[in-house]
Design a protein around this motif. Structure first.
Motif, PDB file in Angstrom:
ATOM      1  N   LEU A  64      43.459  33.561  86.802  1.00 47.28           N
ATOM      2  CA  LEU A  64      42.401  34.564  86.764  1.00 47.28           C
ATOM      3  C   LEU A  64      41.561  34.519  88.034  1.00 47.28           C
ATOM      4  O   LEU A  64      41.241  35.565  88.623  1.00 47.28           O
ATOM      5  CB  LEU A  64      41.509  34.343  85.543  1.00 47.28           C
ATOM      6  N   SER A  65      41.202  33.325  88.484  1.00 47.46           N
ATOM      7  CA  SER A  65      40.413  33.189  89.709  1.00 47.46           C
ATOM      8  C   SER A  65      41.193  33.705  90.915  1.00 47.46           C
ATOM      9  O   SER A  65      40.638  34.383  91.787  1.00 47.46           O
ATOM     10  CB  SER A  65      40.028  31.725  89.929  1.00 47.46           C
ATOM     11  N   ALA A  66      42.486  33.388  90.953  1.00 42.06           N
ATOM     12  CA  ALA A  66      43.319  33.847  92.064  1.00 42.06           C
ATOM     13  C   ALA A  66      43.456  35.364  92.055  1.00 42.06           C
ATOM     14  O   ALA A  66      43.431  36.011  93.111  1.00 42.06           O
ATOM     15  CB  ALA A  66      44.700  33.191  91.985  1.00 42.06           C
ATOM     16  N   HIS A  85      51.187  32.810  76.452  1.00 44.45           N
ATOM     17  CA  HIS A  85      50.375  33.000  75.254  1.00 44.45           C
ATOM     18  C   HIS A  85      49.911  34.445  75.118  1.00 44.45           C
ATOM     19  O   HIS A  85      49.414  35.046  76.070  1.00 44.45           O
ATOM     20  CB  HIS A  85      49.164  32.070  75.291  1.00 44.45           C
ATOM     21  N   ASP A  86      50.075  34.969  73.930  1.00 47.37           N
ATOM     22  CA  ASP A  86      49.635  36.324  73.612  1.00 47.37           C
ATOM     23  C   ASP A  86      48.137  36.264  73.292  1.00 47.37           C
ATOM     24  O   ASP A  86      47.719  36.357  72.149  1.00 47.37           O
ATOM     25  CB  ASP A  86      50.427  36.831  72.409  1.00 47.37           C
ATOM     26  N   ASP A  87      47.336  36.099  74.361  1.00 51.90           N
ATOM     27  CA  ASP A  87      45.914  35.816  74.203  1.00 51.90           C
ATOM     28  C   ASP A  87      45.082  37.024  74.620  1.00 51.90           C
ATOM     29  O   ASP A  87      45.057  37.410  75.782  1.00 51.90           O
ATOM     30  CB  ASP A  87      45.527  34.595  75.047  1.00 51.90           C
ATOM     31  N   GLU A  88      44.384  37.613  73.652  1.00 52.16           N
ATOM     32  CA  GLU A  88      43.604  38.825  73.900  1.00 52.16           C
ATOM     33  C   GLU A  88      42.500  38.617  74.926  1.00 52.16           C
ATOM     34  O   GLU A  88      42.270  39.465  75.795  1.00 52.16           O
ATOM     35  CB  GLU A  88      43.007  39.291  72.572  1.00 52.16           C
ATOM     36  N   GLU A  89      41.819  37.478  74.869  1.00 48.14           N
ATOM     37  CA  GLU A  89      40.713  37.215  75.780  1.00 48.14           C
ATOM     38  C   GLU A  89      41.182  37.200  77.232  1.00 48.14           C
ATOM     39  O   GLU A  89      40.581  37.816  78.108  1.00 48.14           O
ATOM     40  CB  GLU A  89      40.050  35.880  75.432  1.00 48.14           C
ATOM     41  N   TYR A  90      42.286  36.474  77.505  1.00 48.55           N
ATOM     42  CA  TYR A  90      42.813  36.415  78.862  1.00 48.55           C
ATOM     43  C   TYR A  90      43.321  37.770  79.319  1.00 48.55           C
ATOM     44  O   TYR A  90      43.175  38.148  80.487  1.00 48.55           O
ATOM     45  CB  TYR A  90      43.937  35.381  78.947  1.00 48.55           C
ATOM     46  N   LEU A  91      43.950  38.502  78.407  1.00 48.84           N
ATOM     47  CA  LEU A  91      44.484  39.821  78.744  1.00 48.84           C
ATOM     48  C   LEU A  91      43.382  40.752  79.220  1.00 48.84           C
ATOM     49  O   LEU A  91      43.477  41.368  80.284  1.00 48.84           O
ATOM     50  CB  LEU A  91      45.197  40.408  77.528  1.00 48.84           C
ATOM     51  N   PHE A  92      42.306  40.875  78.432  1.00 54.30           N
ATOM     52  CA  PHE A  92      41.215  41.771  78.792  1.00 54.30           C
ATOM     53  C   PHE A  92      40.562  41.342  80.105  1.00 54.30           C
ATOM     54  O   PHE A  92      40.216  42.174  80.938  1.00 54.30           O
ATOM     55  CB  PHE A  92      40.165  41.810  77.678  1.00 54.30           C
ATOM     56  N   ARG A  93      40.405  40.031  80.278  1.00 52.21           N
ATOM     57  CA  ARG A  93      39.772  39.533  81.496  1.00 52.21           C
ATOM     58  C   ARG A  93      40.633  39.834  82.715  1.00 52.21           C
ATOM     59  O   ARG A  93      40.119  40.214  83.771  1.00 52.21           O
ATOM     60  CB  ARG A  93      39.524  38.018  81.370  1.00 52.21           C
ATOM     61  N   ALA A  94      41.951  39.675  82.593  1.00 54.77           N
ATOM     62  CA  ALA A  94      42.853  39.960  83.707  1.00 54.77           C
ATOM     63  C   ALA A  94      42.769  41.426  84.120  1.00 54.77           C
ATOM     64  O   ALA A  94      42.755  41.757  85.310  1.00 54.77           O
ATOM     65  CB  ALA A  94      44.283  39.603  83.328  1.00 54.77           C
ATOM     66  N   ILE A  95      42.671  42.310  83.144  1.00 52.98           N
ATOM     67  CA  ILE A  95      42.544  43.738  83.437  1.00 52.98           C
ATOM     68  C   ILE A  95      41.236  44.016  84.157  1.00 52.98           C
ATOM     69  O   ILE A  95      41.186  44.769  85.140  1.00 52.98           O
ATOM     70  CB  ILE A  95      42.637  44.563  82.136  1.00 52.98           C
ATOM     71  N   GLU A  96      40.172  43.400  83.677  1.00 55.44           N
ATOM     72  CA  GLU A  96      38.866  43.592  84.312  1.00 55.44           C
ATOM     73  C   GLU A  96      38.890  43.155  85.771  1.00 55.44           C
ATOM     74  O   GLU A  96      38.209  43.742  86.617  1.00 55.44           O
ATOM     75  CB  GLU A  96      37.802  42.787  83.568  1.00 55.44           C
ATOM     76  N   LEU A  97      39.672  42.124  86.068  1.00 54.48           N
ATOM     77  CA  LEU A  97      39.720  41.588  87.431  1.00 54.48           C
ATOM     78  C   LEU A  97      40.688  42.355  88.332  1.00 54.48           C
ATOM     79  O   LEU A  97      40.791  42.047  89.510  1.00 54.48           O
ATOM     80  CB  LEU A  97      40.117  40.108  87.381  1.00 54.48           C
ATOM     81  N   GLY A  98      41.383  43.338  87.783  1.00 54.68           N
ATOM     82  CA  GLY A  98      42.218  44.196  88.621  1.00 54.68           C
ATOM     83  C   GLY A  98      43.711  44.026  88.481  1.00 54.68           C
ATOM     84  O   GLY A  98      44.476  44.638  89.233  1.00 54.68           O
ATOM     85  N   ALA A  99      44.170  43.207  87.525  1.00 57.43           N
ATOM     86  CA  ALA A  99      45.614  43.062  87.319  1.00 57.43           C
ATOM     87  C   ALA A  99      46.210  44.399  86.901  1.00 57.43           C
ATOM     88  O   ALA A  99      45.593  45.178  86.175  1.00 57.43           O
ATOM     89  CB  ALA A  99      45.889  41.999  86.266  1.00 57.43           C
TER      90      ALA A  99
END
Length: 218
Positions: A64-66, A85-99
């Motif tokens: 996420l930081s990268a 991992h099918d992790d909702e928290e990481y998914l949403f955060r990755a999208i917010e960061l521009g993935a």
């Protein structure tokens, strides 16, 4: 030719991905990295079209930081998140960061190749269960009154611009597609952001995903 940098802390995983991708005629693995700082250095040197980014890397900077750092300095680089991992928290955060998308590591090879092609073309990709959760989350917020369907406030042209911006098209490309001026595109985009109460492109992309505007098949 789509150039790719593979980021994963397991050498065996990187080797397997390299073998798979190098066997595809229009793919080229430009580099590898085992953690976030190495990933940034590889992107800076190789300028790939796509970064396959592992989220969980215990040694060094995490995925996420990268992702945040790479998108800040190289916004045209498309990042496809790889996760176990099918992790909702990481998914949403990755999208917010521009993935540009997210795919599970146990996905079939054909699905991975499809995902890479989609994000390299400026499109978005989410694995099916993630798409369903985004839609469920949005519908729950509508039901609870935590959001409103502001999409109806947009004109037909604004909806066209919204979809193209979310797919990664530049203002000039949108202007050519819609046969309007770049200034008009910028005005439509500003109106869209204002009406939808969005501040950043990642927020716009997430909104487009939830509305099913990106046109990818599951």
């Amino acid at each position: 030719m789509t150039s790719i940098v593979i980021v994963d802390d397991h050498a065996v995983v990187r080797s397997g991905l390299r073998m798979l991708l190098d066997a595809v005629d229009d793919f080229f693995v430009a580099g590898e990295a085992s953690e976030g700082d190495e990933a940034f250095a590889q992107v800076e040197e190789k300028r790939p079209n796509v970064v396959l980014m592992d989220l969980s890397m215990p040694h060094g900077k995490d995925g996420l930081s990268a992702t945040s750092e790479i998108k800040k300095h190289f916004p045209d680089t498309h990042i496809l998140i790889l996760t176990m991992h099918d992790d909702e928290e990481y998914l949403f955060r990755a999208i917010e960061l521009g993935a540009s998308g997210c795919i599970l590591k146990n996905a079939p090879h054909e699905e991975l190749l499809k995902a890479i092609r989609q994000v390299s073309e400026g499109d978005a990709y989410l694995y099916p269960s993630a798409t369903r959760r985004l839609m469920d989350d949005y519908m729950k917020k509508l039901k609870d009154g935590k959001t409103s369907d502001t999409y109806r406030l947009l004109t037909d042209r604004e909806r066209e611009v919204l979809a193209l911006v979310a797919k990664g098209f530049a203002n000039k490309d949108i202007a050519e597609k819609l046969v309007i001026s770049v200034k008009t595109v910028e005005a439509h985009k500003a109106h869209v952001m204002e009406k939808l109460q969005l501040k950043t492109r990642p927020e716009l992309v997430e909104y487009a995903w939830k509305k099913g505007l990106l046109g990818y098949s599951l």
